[in-house]
Design an enzyme around this catalytic site. Structure first.
Site, PDB file in Angstrom:
ATOM      1  N   MET A 127      -6.341  -3.634  13.405  1.00  0.00           N
ATOM      2  CA  MET A 127      -5.396  -3.700  14.517  1.00  0.00           C
ATOM      3  C   MET A 127      -4.738  -2.374  14.901  1.00  0.00           C
ATOM      4  O   MET A 127      -3.847  -2.379  15.753  1.00  0.00           O
ATOM      5  CB  MET A 127      -4.293  -4.728  14.192  1.00  0.00           C
ATOM      6  CG  MET A 127      -4.807  -6.146  14.005  1.00  0.00           C
ATOM      7  SD  MET A 127      -3.498  -7.345  13.593  1.00  0.00           S
ATOM      8  CE  MET A 127      -2.517  -7.331  15.085  1.00  0.00           C
ATOM      9  N   GLU A 128      -5.155  -1.252  14.320  1.00  0.00           N
ATOM     10  CA  GLU A 128      -4.437  -0.007  14.571  1.00  0.00           C
ATOM     11  C   GLU A 128      -5.290   1.235  14.801  1.00  0.00           C
ATOM     12  O   GLU A 128      -4.889   2.146  15.533  1.00  0.00           O
ATOM     13  CB  GLU A 128      -3.485   0.305  13.393  1.00  0.00           C
ATOM     14  CG  GLU A 128      -2.416  -0.705  13.118  1.00  0.00           C
ATOM     15  CD  GLU A 128      -2.870  -1.877  12.258  1.00  0.00           C
ATOM     16  OE1 GLU A 128      -2.243  -2.939  12.318  1.00  0.00           O
ATOM     17  OE2 GLU A 128      -3.868  -1.707  11.524  1.00  0.00           O
ATOM     18  N   GLU A 174       0.829  -1.205   0.000  1.00  0.00           N
ATOM     19  CA  GLU A 174       0.000   0.000   0.000  1.00  0.00           C
ATOM     20  C   GLU A 174       0.865   1.258   0.000  1.00  0.00           C
ATOM     21  O   GLU A 174       0.601   2.213  -0.732  1.00  0.00           O
ATOM     22  CB  GLU A 174      -0.922  -0.006   1.217  1.00  0.00           C
ATOM     23  CG  GLU A 174      -1.895  -1.165   1.238  1.00  0.00           C
ATOM     24  CD  GLU A 174      -2.582  -1.289   2.584  1.00  0.00           C
ATOM     25  OE1 GLU A 174      -3.756  -0.890   2.673  1.00  0.00           O
ATOM     26  OE2 GLU A 174      -1.954  -1.766   3.540  1.00  0.00           O
ATOM     27  N   ASP A 222     -11.317  -9.335   3.894  1.00  0.00           N
ATOM     28  CA  ASP A 222     -11.761 -10.677   4.281  1.00  0.00           C
ATOM     29  C   ASP A 222     -12.958 -10.527   5.205  1.00  0.00           C
ATOM     30  O   ASP A 222     -13.326  -9.420   5.587  1.00  0.00           O
ATOM     31  CB  ASP A 222     -10.628 -11.440   4.981  1.00  0.00           C
ATOM     32  CG  ASP A 222     -10.122 -10.692   6.208  1.00  0.00           C
ATOM     33  OD1 ASP A 222     -10.745 -10.834   7.279  1.00  0.00           O
ATOM     34  OD2 ASP A 222      -9.128  -9.959   6.104  1.00  0.00           O
ATOM     35  N   GLY A 235     -11.105  -6.541   8.327  1.00  0.00           N
ATOM     36  CA  GLY A 235     -12.001  -7.678   8.161  1.00  0.00           C
ATOM     37  C   GLY A 235     -13.433  -7.254   8.414  1.00  0.00           C
ATOM     38  O   GLY A 235     -13.728  -6.572   9.395  1.00  0.00           O
TER      39      GLY A 235
END
Length: 222
Positions: free
Chosen positions: A167-168, A4, A191, A70
């Site tokens: 996660m961030e 990215e 996902d 996700g």
């Protein structure tokens, strides 16, 4: 993810690498706008450090975060785009001293993104990815990669308005809250945070997400 960042750097004609805190920051211009591009790193602590350095060292006046997540809410599917309106740490629990999810000494569990910047980012996502379904709302963060259907269902049950998990974002949102820096975030759904997540995630980042991040950033700054 590195894929990215590379796609964003390809849009910057004059980036200058600066190493701080074990990270590589790329200071330059994109569409004539002064920008600093950097990997957030993975996990809440790493992302918080990155955000703090952006603010303290580079004196950024706003932070825009792109990446993948996700999907956990019904109808939030692979390829969709989620623009966060707030973030929560789903793995934070200081009870019984504080209510579950509440950040100690803050009196709150959800950190809102900046309304104006979020609207600009949503508009940019629509321009960049007109065929993608766009969602807006709560995104939750935690220091584990959610990759089982059971955990995904548990999160959906506990936080029924959560659209996606990553996660961030909640860590960056908290740092920006502390400093009074406007923050906005967009996540492409890689996902469904289920038993196949680890396979879908790697393929999606390589083939789709890197292009999505660059397209959204270019539309935002263009």
């Amino acid at each position: 993810m590195q894929e990215e960042l590379s796609s964003v750097l390809a849009l910057m004609p004059d980036e200058h690498k600066v190493a701080v805190g074990g990270r590589e920051f790329f200071d330059g211009h994109l569409h004539g706008r002064e920008v600093v591009a950097v990997l957030a790193r993975i996990g809440k602590v790493a992302a918080a450090t990155t955000a703090a350095v952006l603010i303290e060292r580079f004196k950024v006046d706003r932070i825009v975060f792109t990446g993948v997540a996700g999907g956990i809410a019904p109808g939030v599917n692979v390829g969709d785009v989620v623009v966060a309106e707030s973030f929560l740490q789903h793995d934070l629990d200081a009870s019984p001293i504080f209510p579950k999810y509440e950040v100690p000494l803050y009196g709150m569990s959800r950190f809102a993104t900046d309304a104006s910047l979020t609207q600009q980012l949503a508009d940019a996502a629509r321009r960049a990815l007109p065929d993608a379904k766009l969602h807006r709302g709560l995104v939750i963060s935690g220091d584990r990669f959610v990759a089982t259907s059971a955990e995904s269902r548990a999160l959906q049950s506990a936080l029924p308005d959560a659209l996606a998990v990553e996660m961030e974002g909640a860590a960056i949102a908290q740092v920006c809250h502390d400093y009074g820096v406007p923050f906005a975030a967009v996540r492409t759904i890689s996902d469904r945070a289920d038993d196949a997540a680890h396979v879908d995630f790697l393929l999606f980042v390589r083939d789709v997400a890197s292009g999505h991040s660059a397209a959204i950033v270019e539309a935002f700054l263009g």
